[in-house]
Scaffold this motif. Structure first.
Motif, PDB file in Angstrom:
ATOM      1  N   LEU A   1      70.892  21.917  95.059  1.00  0.00           N
ATOM      2  CA  LEU A   1      71.136  22.853  94.693  1.00  0.00           C
ATOM      3  C   LEU A   1      69.413  22.951  95.485  1.00  0.00           C
ATOM      4  CD1 LEU A   1      72.637  22.480  91.240  1.00  0.00           C
ATOM      5  CD2 LEU A   1      73.011  23.937  93.378  1.00  0.00           C
TER       6      LEU A   1
ATOM      7  N   GLU B   1      71.482  18.344  91.914  1.00  0.00           N
ATOM      8  CA  GLU B   1      69.973  18.710  92.755  1.00  0.00           C
ATOM      9  C   GLU B   1      69.632  18.434  93.893  1.00  0.00           C
ATOM     10  OE1 GLU B   1      67.314  17.059  89.787  1.00  0.00           O
ATOM     11  OE2 GLU B   1      68.236  17.237  88.257  1.00  0.00           O
TER      12      GLU B   1
ATOM     13  N   ALA C   1      70.132  26.222 100.097  1.00  0.00           N
ATOM     14  CA  ALA C   1      70.305  27.831 100.320  1.00  0.00           C
ATOM     15  C   ALA C   1      71.502  27.621  99.247  1.00  0.00           C
ATOM     16  CB  ALA C   1      70.025  27.919 101.302  1.00  0.00           C
ATOM     17  N   VAL C   2      71.499  26.673  98.573  1.00  0.00           N
ATOM     18  CA  VAL C   2      72.499  27.259  97.852  1.00  0.00           C
ATOM     19  C   VAL C   2      73.027  27.265  96.467  1.00  0.00           C
ATOM     20  CG1 VAL C   2      74.783  25.328  97.293  1.00  0.00           C
ATOM     21  CG2 VAL C   2      73.885  24.708  99.025  1.00  0.00           C
ATOM     22  N   GLY C   3      73.738  28.345  95.980  1.00  0.00           N
ATOM     23  CA  GLY C   3      73.235  29.072  94.446  1.00  0.00           C
ATOM     24  C   GLY C   3      74.118  27.694  93.638  1.00  0.00           C
ATOM     25  N   ARG C   4      74.011  28.203  92.019  1.00  0.00           N
ATOM     26  CA  ARG C   4      74.985  27.168  91.514  1.00  0.00           C
ATOM     27  C   ARG C   4      76.579  27.752  91.729  1.00  0.00           C
ATOM     28  NH1 ARG C   4      72.118  26.138  85.721  1.00  0.00           N
ATOM     29  NH2 ARG C   4      69.995  25.318  86.511  1.00  0.00           N
ATOM     30  N   LEU C   5      76.916  29.191  91.631  1.00  0.00           N
ATOM     31  CA  LEU C   5      77.828  29.152  91.800  1.00  0.00           C
ATOM     32  C   LEU C   5      78.671  29.344  92.835  1.00  0.00           C
ATOM     33  CD1 LEU C   5      78.052  33.121  89.950  1.00  0.00           C
ATOM     34  CD2 LEU C   5      78.053  30.603  88.898  1.00  0.00           C
ATOM     35  N   ARG C   6      78.260  28.813  93.901  1.00  0.00           N
ATOM     36  CA  ARG C   6      78.659  28.478  94.878  1.00  0.00           C
ATOM     37  C   ARG C   6      78.866  27.557  95.243  1.00  0.00           C
ATOM     38  NH1 ARG C   6      75.247  29.301 100.847  1.00  0.00           N
ATOM     39  NH2 ARG C   6      76.754  27.369 101.638  1.00  0.00           N
ATOM     40  N   TRP C   7      77.863  26.536  95.116  1.00  0.00           N
ATOM     41  CA  TRP C   7      78.160  25.085  94.873  1.00  0.00           C
ATOM     42  C   TRP C   7      80.038  24.483  94.090  1.00  0.00           C
ATOM     43  CZ3 TRP C   7      77.536  21.975  89.157  1.00  0.00           C
ATOM     44  CH2 TRP C   7      77.708  21.289  90.260  1.00  0.00           C
TER      45      TRP C   7
ATOM     46  N   ARG D   1      75.173  28.956  85.177  1.00  0.00           N
ATOM     47  CA  ARG D   1      74.294  30.008  85.909  1.00  0.00           C
ATOM     48  C   ARG D   1      73.095  30.066  84.750  1.00  0.00           C
ATOM     49  NH1 ARG D   1      75.247  35.990  88.468  1.00  0.00           N
ATOM     50  NH2 ARG D   1      72.930  36.013  90.254  1.00  0.00           N
ATOM     51  N   ARG D   2      73.457  30.363  83.387  1.00  0.00           N
ATOM     52  CA  ARG D   2      72.408  30.373  82.513  1.00  0.00           C
ATOM     53  C   ARG D   2      71.309  28.898  82.070  1.00  0.00           C
ATOM     54  NH1 ARG D   2      75.396  34.964  82.018  1.00  0.00           N
ATOM     55  NH2 ARG D   2      74.587  36.759  81.840  1.00  0.00           N
TER      56      ARG D   2
END
Length: 533
Positions: free
Chosen positions: A388, A385, A391-397, A527-528
């Motif tokens: 995220l 958490e 400035a880090v998106g879930r896909l990038r993480w 992502r959802r």
């Protein structure tokens, strides 16, 4: 009398709540521990029938004993054969690996219910109730003891037909090795602040025990080397199950367990909850850890380096065994058929290389599942958490961890191929190709873990069940002459058997495409959905 009563009352208070914590631990492990025990027991109990089919006469078994006695590399890998009976051959063939698997099960149980609980903060909450200071450690050790006792019982009952005394000795020896490493994990858990480091250090102790035993067994053909006696795996050998048992060796296991448990209890009473004697050195918050990918590498680099070294050494060992293994089974029609089912019919040497590279591929599937599920651990622990929130998106993480999981599997299989080339002393290209062709199947198993984590995070640990099932099909299936429909349940069953067979691209590309589709579906679901708590 009053002083004794006071001391007894103090000990009782320190263990208060042990029964409740033990029941809770067994409930949490109600799926994983039975799987560990069942797989290990099935591996052991399937061996007598296989060996009876391979070496049905006393003359054939005697010839095998003589061949192993003259092959130092084979003794280093499996150990010495101490008798010609089917029971003794079973203890030789699976003893080291069953003990190592039981040790891994035990150390994981102890670390999970000690250092993992402290690292997550749950132990502090539990300790605020009517729970004694030593109750969590006691419950963890008892949970490991229950698992080891179940394994010992299954093995003893299953092998009783080969000789009751030998079966009992072998079962107790397996349980003894498990408890030695359970108590070693208990000590390490007091010293380290990280559960990951505790597991890594105890696994390194297991690796060192294997190396000591291998070095000793390569020097002597009866397990009498001092190096063998320095290893708990060597103690199992020298227990001599089904070969004039040495019951006094069990005292070594008991002494090691008692000594290590005493150290663990002494250390546990001298530190605060969540603390350790070797605190983790804080790392930089910027620079090298300035990206999600760099953080993922920092978290997983130890595992990648450890698996890489292990696979390279395994390749060197198996490569060095190639010619000797071919000679060992050349005159045995049943053994040749098993190698051909595992590695193809292009020639005994090529079949052995194909079967061994396939086995390393099966083990690499365990690496990729462990690496992918690091996403699950980071999420459920709440550590993702804060990442995220930036400035880090879930896909990038997720991409950082998946790059290490899938890319790391390619690295370790490449190193395995290079190790084979070093050990075998022949051209590197064919055997390197044989290792790399395993990757699509490895990636499919990893992709299943990604799908489960993304779509149903509560079911993510079930990926271990998938990996273990595939390992069991690939390891035991050919020896039991399982039907083709069963072998085809594993993605590894569709790969070309290299070296030797012609390269077939359709199954390789198909499995790669399937892995990509599963990963994409899992990431779309991640992502959802909401983050798991």
């Amino acid at each position: 009398m009053t002083a004794l009563a006071v001391r007894a009352s103090g000990r009782s208070r320190r263990l208060a709540g042990t029964g409740t914590l033990l029941r809770f631990a067994l409930r949490r492990d109600r799926v994983t521990t039975p799987v560990w025990v069942a797989v290990n027991a099935l591996m052991v109990l399937s061996m007598p029938g296989t060996l009876r089919n391979l070496y049905g006469t006393t003359a054939e078994r005697t010839r095998l004993v003589d061949q192993v006695a003259g092959n130092a590399s084979f003794r280093a890998l499996i150990g010495p054969v101490l008798d010609t009976s089917v029971g003794a051959l079973t203890a030789w063939r699976v003893g080291v690996y069953a003990a190592a698997l039981g040790a891994a099960m035990s150390l994981l149980i102890v670390v999970r219910h000690t250092r993992d609980e402290e690292e997550s903060g749950r132990q502090e909450l539990v300790a605020s109730g009517a729970v004694g200071r030593r109750a969590p450690l006691t419950a963890a050790l008892l949970a490991a003891a229950v698992a080891d006792a179940a394994l010992a019982l299954l093995v003893t009952v299953g092998l009783a037909g080969q000789g009751a005394g030998g079966a009992l000795a072998f079962g107790l020896g397996l349980a003894g090795v498990g408890m030695v490493f359970a108590t070693a994990a208990a000590v390490v858990a007091q010293l380290t602040e990280s559960a990951r480091l505790a597991r890594g250090l105890t696994a390194a102790l297991l690796g060192a025990a294997f190396v000591l035993r291998a070095a000793g067994d390569s020097a002597t053909d009866d397990g009498s080397s001092p190096l063998t006696w320095l290893s708990p795996l060597g103690w199992l050998e020298n227990l001599r199950s089904f070969a004039d048992e040495r019951w006094w060796v069990l005292a070594l296991f008991a002494a090691a367990v008692a000594a290590q448990a005493g150290v663990a209890y002494a250390l546990a009473g001298r530190r605060d909850v969540g603390m350790s004697f070797l605190p983790t050195r804080p790392g930089p918050a910027t620079g090298r850890l300035g990206t999600a990918g760099a953080l993922a590498w920092r978290l997983q680099r130890g595992a990648v380096l450890g698996w890489s070294a292990g696979f390279f050494l395994a390749g060197v060992v198996y490569g060095g065994l190639t010619d000797g293994a071919a000679d060992l089974v050349r005159d045995n029609e049943s053994a040749r058929r098993i190698f051909e089912r595992m590695g193809g019919r292009s020639g005994l040497t090529d079949a052995f290389l194909a079967s061994m590279t396939g086995m390393l591929g099966l083990v690499a599937a365990l690496y990729v599942v462990a690496s992918v599920l690091r996403l699950h651990n980071e999420e459920t622990s709440g550590r993702v958490e804060p990442v995220l929130a930036c400035a880090v998106g879930r896909l990038r993480w997720a991409a950082g961890h998946l790059a290490i999981a899938f890319g790391g599997s390619a690295v370790i299989m490449t190193l395995a191929g290079l190790g084979f080339a070093v050990g075998y002393g022949k051209e590197a290209g064919p055997v390197l190709g044989a290792c790399l062709v395993q990757l699509p199947a490895v990636w499919v198993i990893g992709a299943v873990a990604v799908l489960l984590h993304g779509a149903a995070p509560r079911l993510a640990p079930a990926a271990w069940g998938v990996a273990v099932a595939v390992l069991l099909i690939g390891w035991v299936g050919p020896a039991l002459d399982a039907p083709r429909i069963v072998l085809d349940l594993s993605p590894f069953g569709h790969l070309p058997k290299l070296p030797g067979e012609a390269m077939r691209w359709p199954p390789v590309l198909g499995l790669t495409g399937l892995a990509a589709a599963l990963v994409a579906t899992g990431l779309a679901a991640l992502r959802r959905r909401d983050l798991a708590g």
